[in-house]
Write a protein that holds these residues in place. Structure first.
Motif, PDB file in Angstrom:
ATOM      1  N   GLU A   1     -14.756  14.620 -10.911  1.00  0.00           N
ATOM      2  CA  GLU A   1     -14.522  13.959  -9.703  1.00  0.00           C
ATOM      3  C   GLU A   1     -14.931  12.442  -9.878  1.00  0.00           C
ATOM      4  N   ALA A   2     -15.964  12.284 -10.421  1.00  0.00           N
ATOM      5  CA  ALA A   2     -16.678  10.868 -10.524  1.00  0.00           C
ATOM      6  C   ALA A   2     -15.784   9.927 -11.130  1.00  0.00           C
ATOM      7  N   ALA A   3     -14.995  10.388 -12.180  1.00  0.00           N
ATOM      8  CA  ALA A   3     -13.987   9.655 -12.820  1.00  0.00           C
ATOM      9  C   ALA A   3     -12.689   9.388 -11.879  1.00  0.00           C
ATOM     10  N   GLN A   4     -12.483  10.377 -11.430  1.00  0.00           N
ATOM     11  CA  GLN A   4     -11.114  10.227 -10.256  1.00  0.00           C
ATOM     12  C   GLN A   4     -11.358   9.182  -9.387  1.00  0.00           C
ATOM     13  N   THR A   5     -12.780   9.440  -8.718  1.00  0.00           N
ATOM     14  CA  THR A   5     -13.157   8.484  -7.682  1.00  0.00           C
ATOM     15  C   THR A   5     -13.084   6.962  -8.099  1.00  0.00           C
ATOM     16  N   LYS A   6     -13.721   6.658  -9.356  1.00  0.00           N
ATOM     17  CA  LYS A   6     -13.590   5.503 -10.182  1.00  0.00           C
ATOM     18  C   LYS A   6     -11.976   4.901 -10.232  1.00  0.00           C
ATOM     19  N   TRP A   7     -11.162   5.850 -10.568  1.00  0.00           N
ATOM     20  CA  TRP A   7      -9.661   5.507 -10.602  1.00  0.00           C
ATOM     21  C   TRP A   7      -9.312   5.109  -9.353  1.00  0.00           C
TER      22      TRP A   7
ATOM     23  N   GLN B   1     -10.867   3.998  -6.615  1.00  0.00           N
ATOM     24  CA  GLN B   1     -11.472   2.826  -6.177  1.00  0.00           C
ATOM     25  C   GLN B   1     -10.725   1.458  -6.927  1.00  0.00           C
ATOM     26  N   HIS B   2     -10.566   1.655  -8.164  1.00  0.00           N
ATOM     27  CA  HIS B   2      -9.913   0.537  -8.729  1.00  0.00           C
ATOM     28  C   HIS B   2      -8.466   0.176  -8.322  1.00  0.00           C
ATOM     29  N   TRP B   3      -7.838   1.271  -8.026  1.00  0.00           N
ATOM     30  CA  TRP B   3      -6.574   0.981  -7.374  1.00  0.00           C
ATOM     31  C   TRP B   3      -6.511   0.513  -6.068  1.00  0.00           C
ATOM     32  N   PHE B   4      -7.510   0.839  -5.354  1.00  0.00           N
ATOM     33  CA  PHE B   4      -7.528   0.202  -3.722  1.00  0.00           C
ATOM     34  C   PHE B   4      -8.111  -1.057  -4.036  1.00  0.00           C
ATOM     35  N   ALA B   5      -8.952  -1.509  -5.080  1.00  0.00           N
ATOM     36  CA  ALA B   5      -9.315  -2.755  -5.046  1.00  0.00           C
ATOM     37  C   ALA B   5      -8.331  -3.726  -5.511  1.00  0.00           C
ATOM     38  N   LYS B   6      -7.503  -3.145  -6.283  1.00  0.00           N
ATOM     39  CA  LYS B   6      -6.165  -3.967  -6.741  1.00  0.00           C
ATOM     40  C   LYS B   6      -5.371  -4.405  -5.335  1.00  0.00           C
ATOM     41  N   GLY B   7      -5.154  -3.159  -4.552  1.00  0.00           N
ATOM     42  CA  GLY B   7      -4.366  -3.331  -3.433  1.00  0.00           C
ATOM     43  C   GLY B   7      -5.107  -4.269  -2.544  1.00  0.00           C
TER      44      GLY B   7
ATOM     45  N   THR C   1       0.786  -1.240   0.135  1.00  0.00           N
ATOM     46  CA  THR C   1      -0.023  -0.008   0.022  1.00  0.00           C
ATOM     47  C   THR C   1       0.571   1.367   0.014  1.00  0.00           C
ATOM     48  N   ILE C   2       1.820   1.333   0.752  1.00  0.00           N
ATOM     49  CA  ILE C   2       2.777   2.338   0.683  1.00  0.00           C
ATOM     50  C   ILE C   2       3.522   2.839  -0.491  1.00  0.00           C
ATOM     51  N   ALA C   3       3.780   1.840  -1.302  1.00  0.00           N
ATOM     52  CA  ALA C   3       4.631   2.105  -2.437  1.00  0.00           C
ATOM     53  C   ALA C   3       3.690   2.030  -3.765  1.00  0.00           C
ATOM     54  N   ASP C   4       2.973   1.036  -3.786  1.00  0.00           N
ATOM     55  CA  ASP C   4       2.187   0.688  -4.882  1.00  0.00           C
ATOM     56  C   ASP C   4       0.736   1.178  -5.077  1.00  0.00           C
ATOM     57  N   THR C   5      -0.153   1.251  -4.137  1.00  0.00           N
ATOM     58  CA  THR C   5      -1.501   1.827  -3.928  1.00  0.00           C
ATOM     59  C   THR C   5      -1.439   3.057  -3.555  1.00  0.00           C
ATOM     60  N   HIS C   6      -1.109   3.586  -2.581  1.00  0.00           N
ATOM     61  CA  HIS C   6      -1.414   4.813  -2.065  1.00  0.00           C
ATOM     62  C   HIS C   6      -1.042   5.904  -3.038  1.00  0.00           C
ATOM     63  N   PRO C   7       0.515   5.960  -3.481  1.00  0.00           N
ATOM     64  CA  PRO C   7       1.037   6.791  -4.414  1.00  0.00           C
ATOM     65  C   PRO C   7       0.103   7.092  -5.631  1.00  0.00           C
ATOM     66  N   LEU C   8      -0.871   6.252  -6.068  1.00  0.00           N
ATOM     67  CA  LEU C   8      -1.563   6.254  -7.328  1.00  0.00           C
ATOM     68  C   LEU C   8      -2.940   7.140  -7.133  1.00  0.00           C
ATOM     69  N   ILE C   9      -3.498   7.375  -5.768  1.00  0.00           N
ATOM     70  CA  ILE C   9      -4.613   7.970  -5.669  1.00  0.00           C
ATOM     71  C   ILE C   9      -4.405   9.165  -4.575  1.00  0.00           C
ATOM     72  N   ILE C  10      -3.269   9.704  -4.502  1.00  0.00           N
ATOM     73  CA  ILE C  10      -3.013  10.950  -3.843  1.00  0.00           C
ATOM     74  C   ILE C  10      -3.452  12.090  -4.679  1.00  0.00           C
ATOM     75  N   PRO C  11      -3.833  13.303  -4.119  1.00  0.00           N
ATOM     76  CA  PRO C  11      -4.578  14.619  -4.567  1.00  0.00           C
ATOM     77  C   PRO C  11      -3.830  14.966  -5.787  1.00  0.00           C
ATOM     78  N   ARG C  12      -2.520  15.142  -5.774  1.00  0.00           N
ATOM     79  CA  ARG C  12      -1.887  15.454  -7.006  1.00  0.00           C
ATOM     80  C   ARG C  12      -1.811  14.672  -8.033  1.00  0.00           C
ATOM     81  N   VAL C  13      -1.995  13.401  -7.968  1.00  0.00           N
ATOM     82  CA  VAL C  13      -2.124  12.674  -8.880  1.00  0.00           C
ATOM     83  C   VAL C  13      -3.536  12.686  -9.547  1.00  0.00           C
TER      84      VAL C  13
END
Length: 217
Positions: free
Chosen positions: A125-131, A133-139, A101-113
């Protein structure tokens, strides 16, 4: 001893450090860096951390950044209670699980990304949320399957004692819940999270309990 944590209420990385400080019983002052308002780009904080992110730990004149580096620094300075195993394999497994999560998941969902996705490709915002959610689910999938493969989880990820892996996984689940991710396919992860949140060190550090967090509706 003087300990200052530079964080922000919604920062999952700052949450990890906050939990570790609580677990080790280290008194600290937290200075909020308003990431939403761009305070991290101001001259004062830029001098502290040129990467313009939180957390940053200041301890007796030393400054350490990046949550995992801070956790390992704290383990060396304040070794009790022990949060990182001593044997090479156990240490590597704990760190590897935390890094999912620290290196693979979290960096993909932070605000600047997510802001970059909006500015460059017009993701609303809806598309960003879907993005996110996808990476959290993979994590979730990677963490759950890793916990099953290792077969060492009991109360926590590696038995009945908290490690930095549990701190990382708790931050992951909190983030996933904030984005309304379906957690039903990760029962082992869910159980570990619930056990962690029974500890005041984890519960009191929750982002929504920090100054500046939105009030429950």
């Amino acid at each position: 001893m003087s300990v200052t944590l530079y964080g922000f209420w919604r920062s999952l990385a700052a949450y990890r450090v906050r939990v570790a400080l609580n677990l080790k019983g280290i008194p600290f002052e937290e200075v909020s860096v308003n990431l939403a308002g761009g305070e991290q780009f101001g001259e004062a904080y830029s001098l502290l951390n040129p990467q313009h992110v939180v957390p940053l730990l200041k301890h007796d004149g030393n400054e350490v950044v990046q949550s995992l580096a801070i956790l390992e620094y704290m383990e060396d300075i304040w070794p009790s209670p022990k949060l990182i195993p001593s044997t090479p394999l156990d240490k590597a497994e704990v760190r590897a699980l935390a890094l999912i999560t620290i290196a693979d998941t979290h960096p993909l969902i932070i605000p600047r990304v997510r802001n970059f996705l909006n500015k460059e490709w017009g993701l609303d915002e809806a598309a960003q949320t879907k993005w996110a959610q996808h990476w959290f689910a993979k994590g979730n999938e990677a963490i759950e399957n890793t916990l099953i493969k290792l077969g060492k989880s009991k109360t926590y990820s590696f038995g009945d004692e908290v490690t930095i892996a549990d701190i990382a996984l708790a931050s992951h689940v909190i983030g996933a819940k904030l984005f309304n991710v379906d957690m039903s396919s990760s029962p082992t992860l869910n159980d570990i999270f619930e056990n962690c949140m029974k500890l005041s060190s984890f519960a009191d550090a929750h982002p929504l309990k920090q100054p500046g967090a939105p009030k429950p509706s």
